[in-house]
Write an enzyme that holds these catalytic residues in place. Structure first.
Site, PDB file in Angstrom:
ATOM      1  N   LYS A  87       6.004   2.273   1.874  1.00  0.00           N
ATOM      2  CA  LYS A  87       5.188   3.490   1.902  1.00  0.00           C
ATOM      3  C   LYS A  87       3.696   3.164   1.725  1.00  0.00           C
ATOM      4  O   LYS A  87       3.341   2.063   1.291  1.00  0.00           O
ATOM      5  CB  LYS A  87       5.688   4.469   0.832  1.00  0.00           C
ATOM      6  CG  LYS A  87       7.154   4.893   1.045  1.00  0.00           C
ATOM      7  CD  LYS A  87       7.331   5.795   2.248  1.00  0.00           C
ATOM      8  CE  LYS A  87       8.733   5.919   2.809  1.00  0.00           C
ATOM      9  NZ  LYS A  87       9.814   6.371   1.979  1.00  0.00           N
TER      10      LYS A  87
HETATM   11  C1  LIG Z   1      11.281   6.996   1.847  1.00  0.00           C
HETATM   12  C2  LIG Z   1      11.695   8.413   2.013  1.00  0.00           C
HETATM   13  C3  LIG Z   1      12.412   9.106   1.028  1.00  0.00           C
HETATM   14  C4  LIG Z   1      13.017   8.438  -0.161  1.00  0.00           C
HETATM   15  O1  LIG Z   1      12.118   7.813  -0.962  1.00  0.00           O
HETATM   16  P1  LIG Z   1      12.649   6.886  -2.156  1.00  0.00           P
HETATM   17  O2  LIG Z   1      11.429   6.696  -3.001  1.00  0.00           O
HETATM   18  O3  LIG Z   1      13.136   5.627  -1.536  1.00  0.00           O
HETATM   19  O4  LIG Z   1      13.719   7.635  -2.864  1.00  0.00           O
HETATM   20  C5  LIG Z   1      12.638  10.458   1.205  1.00  0.00           C
HETATM   21  N1  LIG Z   1      12.208  11.094   2.298  1.00  0.00           N
HETATM   22  C6  LIG Z   1      11.553  10.466   3.277  1.00  0.00           C
HETATM   23  C7  LIG Z   1      11.076  11.246   4.457  1.00  0.00           C
HETATM   24  C8  LIG Z   1      11.292   9.094   3.177  1.00  0.00           C
HETATM   25  O5  LIG Z   1      10.667   8.453   4.173  1.00  0.00           O
END
Ligand SMILES: *Cc1c(COP(=O)(O)O)cnc(C)c1O
Length: 377
Positions: free
Chosen positions: A181
């Site tokens: 991210k």
């Molecule tokens: C990465 C992601 C999540 C989950 O995030 P985590 O921190 O791994 O739980 C949820 N929704 C979307 C759209 C994502 O890309």
């Protein structure tokens, strides 16, 4: 040439911050996490931020704190990571899918309107690839039917559309600091909101419903804690928070570089775009530029994934529509064509390497490899 799908931007300051925590006495949720929460709230422009173990936890705890559970329906999109829907299931509620706008891949308010039933309690929009959903339209639907809005902002740490910013019209926004991210500590998440009560409830739920956190208990004379809610274990520790407390001060710079790289890609792809061989999702407002995805012909997508990998280019798929995955197919019992736009994007999309630090030469190479498969190399 080898072009990784993702490379993080942790620097020497971040590593030194982590080292400092590792050499201190206190490793779990404490002062560094508190400082990060303060800076993160400031960055989002929302009043409160609660740091959590993941975005999945943020979505789950947000729904619980809003009182959503068994018998309730939450409308979300099939064009997302599975966590948007599994968080609804873990809260005991039922995910109800609504199709997306074919141009942006974001939840289509007209389809949301049709999906509302007397049992609907909330909408969970996902700001796909960093472009925000049409929040004023979703807010209007929510107001008409008395629904909450929990924004999945995992792709959208910083964005606005038509002057509306992330979390402004929703009850809260949920963020991810997962390894790929825009802001990352490997695994982590946060919830941000202007609703102080909601933030306090999530703070309680992240730590077993205990009325004192370890950092409160650590100082001075021992104090008893009490358990006042049935909570979960979803806190973010100081070790991981230390990797973001200064990283966040570089985030605007990194966002600007993502925007520039989006332009470099678009220019390099001009030939393929003009020939109609490749399409790009449309951006709206001031997007967060989380991923760079291309839409390719459905009958070539999987072959292209292999071709890119074989030529040293890391690729991914964000996402195959969730209602086509085994568990959802068996349990929600949808046909692929029930959500034709999400289904089509899911069969045509391919994500290319995209992160600050990617060079223009690497972008040119990625596009050359892609074009080669179309006989345009
Ligand atoms: C990465 C992601 C999540 C989950 O995030 P985590 O921190 O791994 O739980 C949820 N929704 C979307 C759209 C994502 O890309």
């Amino acid at each position: 040439m080898q072009v990784e799908f993702y490379r993080h931007n942790l620097d020497e300051t971040d590593r030194a911050n982590a080292r400092r925590v590792l050499e201190s006495v206190f490793l779990t949720t404490g002062p560094v996490c508190g400082e990060f929460e303060k800076r993160f709230a400031e960055y989002t422009g929302l009043e409160h931020a609660v740091a959590l173990n993941s975005c999945t936890d943020a979505l789950h705890l947000a729904l619980l704190a809003l009182g959503i559970g068994p018998g309730d329906e939450v409308i979300t999109t099939p064009m997302t990571f599975i966590a948007s829907a599994t968080a609804i299931l873990h809260a005991g509620a039922t995910p109800v899918l609504a199709d997306v706008n074919p141009a942006t891949g974001c939840l289509d308010p007209d389809r949301v309107r049709e999906a509302v039933t007397p049992n609907t309690r909330a909408i969970l929009p996902v700001h796909l690839y960093g472009t925000m959903c049409d929040m004023p339209a979703l807010r209007e639907i929510a107001d008409r039917h008395g629904l909450a809005i929990v924004e999945d902002a995992a792709h959208c740490v910083a964005s606005s559309r038509g002057g509306v910013y992330v979390g402004e019209l929703g009850d809260c926004a949920c963020y991810s600091f997962y390894a790929t991210k825009n802001l990352t500590c490997g695994e982590g998440g946060a919830l941000a909101t202007n609703n102080g009560e909601l933030a306090e409830q999530v703070r309680l739920l992240r730590q077993h419903g205990m009325n004192k956190e370890a950092s409160d208990r650590y100082h001075g004379t021992y104090q008893h804690w009490d358990m006042i809610e049935l909570g979960y274990k979803a806190n973010l520790d100081d070790i991981r928070a230390s990797l973001m407390v200064d990283q966040i001060t570089r985030l605007d710079e990194m966002q600007a570089e993502r925007k520039r790289l989006h332009g470099v890609y678009s220019e390099a792809l001009a030939g393929l775009l003009d020939a109609g061989l490749v399409e790009l999702p449309e951006l709206r407002g001031e997007p967060s530029h989380h991923l760079f995805t291309v839409l390719v012909p459905e009958n070539m997508r999987d072959e292209l994934l292999t071709h890119m990998g074989a030529n040293g280019v890391g690729v991914a798929v964000n996402y195959r529509a969730i209602h086509t995955l085994t568990w959802f197919r068996e349990n929600l019992k949808h046909e692929p064509e029930d959500f034709p736009h999400a289904c089509s994007i899911g069969r045509r999309t391919m994500s290319l390497p995209f992160y600050p630090g990617l060079t223009d030469e690497q972008v040119a190479y990625v596009v050359r490899v892609l074009a080669g498969k179309f006989g345009k190399g």
